[in-house]
Motif scaffolding. Structure first.
Motif, PDB file in Angstrom:
ATOM      1  N   THR A 165      44.809  -2.917  22.033  1.00 42.55           N
ATOM      2  CA  THR A 165      43.401  -3.101  21.688  1.00 42.55           C
ATOM      3  C   THR A 165      43.265  -4.072  20.508  1.00 42.55           C
ATOM      4  O   THR A 165      43.858  -3.855  19.455  1.00 42.55           O
ATOM      5  CB  THR A 165      42.753  -1.759  21.328  1.00 42.55           C
ATOM      6  OG1 THR A 165      42.938  -0.844  22.413  1.00 42.55           O
ATOM      7  CG2 THR A 165      41.274  -1.925  21.056  1.00 42.55           C
ATOM      8  N   VAL A 166      42.473  -5.116  20.713  1.00 46.85           N
ATOM      9  CA  VAL A 166      42.286  -6.136  19.675  1.00 46.85           C
ATOM     10  C   VAL A 166      40.800  -6.189  19.310  1.00 46.85           C
ATOM     11  O   VAL A 166      39.961  -6.507  20.151  1.00 46.85           O
ATOM     12  CB  VAL A 166      42.744  -7.522  20.160  1.00 46.85           C
ATOM     13  CG1 VAL A 166      42.522  -8.565  19.049  1.00 46.85           C
ATOM     14  CG2 VAL A 166      44.203  -7.488  20.599  1.00 46.85           C
ATOM     15  N   PRO A 167      40.452  -5.857  18.064  1.00 46.66           N
ATOM     16  CA  PRO A 167      39.035  -5.918  17.665  1.00 46.66           C
ATOM     17  C   PRO A 167      38.537  -7.356  17.601  1.00 46.66           C
ATOM     18  O   PRO A 167      39.312  -8.290  17.398  1.00 46.66           O
ATOM     19  CB  PRO A 167      39.029  -5.262  16.285  1.00 46.66           C
ATOM     20  CG  PRO A 167      40.411  -5.455  15.770  1.00 46.66           C
ATOM     21  CD  PRO A 167      41.326  -5.406  16.961  1.00 46.66           C
ATOM     22  N   LYS A 168      37.228  -7.515  17.765  1.00 44.32           N
ATOM     23  CA  LYS A 168      36.610  -8.838  17.683  1.00 44.32           C
ATOM     24  C   LYS A 168      36.256  -9.095  16.218  1.00 44.32           C
ATOM     25  O   LYS A 168      35.138  -8.862  15.772  1.00 44.32           O
ATOM     26  CB  LYS A 168      35.361  -8.897  18.567  1.00 44.32           C
ATOM     27  CG  LYS A 168      34.751 -10.285  18.725  1.00 44.32           C
ATOM     28  CD  LYS A 168      33.552 -10.232  19.651  1.00 44.32           C
ATOM     29  CE  LYS A 168      32.866 -11.590  19.784  1.00 44.32           C
ATOM     30  NZ  LYS A 168      33.657 -12.545  20.584  1.00 44.32           N
ATOM     31  N   GLY A 169      37.250  -9.546  15.468  1.00 39.88           N
ATOM     32  CA  GLY A 169      37.062  -9.754  14.042  1.00 39.88           C
ATOM     33  C   GLY A 169      37.083  -8.434  13.290  1.00 39.88           C
ATOM     34  O   GLY A 169      37.678  -7.446  13.730  1.00 39.88           O
ATOM     35  N   GLU A 170      36.435  -8.396  12.147  1.00 39.31           N
ATOM     36  CA  GLU A 170      36.347  -7.180  11.337  1.00 39.31           C
ATOM     37  C   GLU A 170      35.267  -6.284  11.920  1.00 39.31           C
ATOM     38  O   GLU A 170      34.093  -6.651  11.929  1.00 39.31           O
ATOM     39  CB  GLU A 170      36.016  -7.538   9.889  1.00 39.31           C
ATOM     40  CG  GLU A 170      35.779  -6.322   8.997  1.00 39.31           C
ATOM     41  CD  GLU A 170      36.939  -5.345   9.004  1.00 39.31           C
ATOM     42  OE1 GLU A 170      36.707  -4.166   9.335  1.00 39.31           O
ATOM     43  OE2 GLU A 170      38.073  -5.770   8.688  1.00 39.31           O
ATOM     44  N   VAL A 171      35.649  -5.128  12.411  1.00 39.69           N
ATOM     45  CA  VAL A 171      34.669  -4.218  13.020  1.00 39.69           C
ATOM     46  C   VAL A 171      34.578  -2.881  12.302  1.00 39.69           C
ATOM     47  O   VAL A 171      33.496  -2.271  12.262  1.00 39.69           O
ATOM     48  CB  VAL A 171      34.965  -3.986  14.522  1.00 39.69           C
ATOM     49  CG1 VAL A 171      34.904  -5.297  15.290  1.00 39.69           C
ATOM     50  CG2 VAL A 171      36.309  -3.299  14.738  1.00 39.69           C
ATOM     51  N   GLU A 172      35.671  -2.401  11.727  1.00 35.81           N
ATOM     52  CA  GLU A 172      35.624  -1.071  11.125  1.00 35.81           C
ATOM     53  C   GLU A 172      34.673  -1.018   9.940  1.00 35.81           C
ATOM     54  O   GLU A 172      33.839  -0.101   9.831  1.00 35.81           O
ATOM     55  CB  GLU A 172      37.019  -0.607  10.688  1.00 35.81           C
ATOM     56  CG  GLU A 172      36.992   0.806  10.117  1.00 35.81           C
ATOM     57  CD  GLU A 172      38.363   1.353   9.785  1.00 35.81           C
ATOM     58  OE1 GLU A 172      38.441   2.520   9.363  1.00 35.81           O
ATOM     59  OE2 GLU A 172      39.357   0.616   9.952  1.00 35.81           O
ATOM     60  N   ALA A 173      34.757  -1.989   9.044  1.00 37.44           N
ATOM     61  CA  ALA A 173      33.900  -1.972   7.843  1.00 37.44           C
ATOM     62  C   ALA A 173      32.411  -2.013   8.194  1.00 37.44           C
ATOM     63  O   ALA A 173      31.635  -1.207   7.676  1.00 37.44           O
ATOM     64  CB  ALA A 173      34.278  -3.118   6.913  1.00 37.44           C
TER      65      ALA A 173
END
Length: 300
Positions: A165-173
């Motif tokens: 799984t690769v996030p689309k840039g910074e997603v968690e913050a």
């Protein structure tokens, strides 16, 4: 209108803004104050002559919005397409292979690109199987019925997709910021529910979502409205108090069908938005821009 009333109204407005947080829009008895487009009736209430419009729930598409579609799913698409082509009977004289199957669902294998308007990006696996079945010989297995095929496909998905799984840039913050700001968050995807939950677990954000709804969750797939409406039901809010964040026509269609409060588009540019009726101000490149957008909306 007396000065005392105006002062009291401003004070109440400030309190409501503070208590209800971002996404609250206040206008003096004036629905005309609300200038941006909405797609259904709106959650409006009157407090001392003030009309209040709230956004309580943000419903996210998954692939292409929270996740990098190509980095996460291109290996899976390739593996499943070429396996499907390998099941074509040897006696068939047609000229269909994995490359052609991929192209039919919007995947350019040579370029390593997935078209956000294609079936792979916007549809469910049932849609993909239906597309492929029409291209294959009549005496071939039925992709949606053959147990061996379905088992092998699941093995390929697990092999090429698990822990990839690769996030689309910074997603968690930004997701945690939105959650902290008081928004309820949900996932509505045309992927399976279990796959979506695994993806969110992989990137450490599953705990932020009040529900994760997939195409197999019993509410149909997008652009149908029922998955979105189920998210609203779980959150205890109306569709008009909810917005959809997506990147495809299926996402936009679901928002329209469910009479969502608004639609936020994830696209590289306004020219890439799936429908011309999506206002330019509602187009952002990635969800790390969403908290700021929601803050600006609350001030309009």
């Amino acid at each position: 209108m007396s000065g005392a009333w105006i002062g009291g109204a401003c004070m109440i407005g400030g309190i409501l803004q503070k208590r209800l947080g971002h996404g609250v829009k206040i206008g003096h008895s004036g629905r005309q104050k609300i200038s941006r487009p909405f797609y259904g009736p709106h959650l409006l209430s009157s407090v001392y002559g003030l009309w209040i419009l709230m956004t309580d729930l943000i419903v996210f598409d998954k692939d292409g919005v929270i996740l990098d579609l190509e980095a996460t799913w291109l290996p899976v698409a390739r593996a499943v397409a070429h396996y499907t082509a390998s099941r074509i009977p040897d006696d068939w004289e047609g000229d269909i292979g994995g490359v052609e199957l991929l192209a039919a669902i919007g995947v350019d294998e040579a370029a390593g690109q997935i078209d956000s308007r294609g079936i792979f990006a916007a549809g469910s696996f049932a849609d993909i199987r239906s597309c492929w079945q029409k291209m294959l010989p009549n005496h071939m297995i039925k992709l949606d019925q053959d147990d061996r095929y379905k088992q092998e496909v699941q093995i390929l998905v697990d092999r090429h997709g698990r822990n990839q799984t690769v996030p689309k840039g910074e997603v968690e913050a930004p997701l945690r910021q939105l959650h902290k700001d008081g928004y309820q968050l949900a996932i509505l995807t045309n992927d399976s529910e279990s796959s979506a939950k695994r993806n969110m677990q992989d990137i450490g954000v599953l705990d932020l979502f009040c529900t994760v709804v997939g195409a197999d969750s019993g509410f149909g797939s997008k652009p149908g409205p029922h998955g979105f409406l189920h998210c609203c039901q779980i959150a205890g809010v109306t569709p008009a108090a909810s917005i959809m964040v997506g990147d495809t026509m299926a996402d936009y269609g679901a928002a329209i069908a469910a009479k969502a409060g608004d639609f936020i588009c994830i696209a590289d540019s306004v020219d890439n938005r799936p429908h011309q009726d999506i206002h330019h101000e509602n187009v952002i490149g990635r969800i790390d821009q969403l908290p700021a957008l929601m803050a600006r909306r609350s001030l309009r």
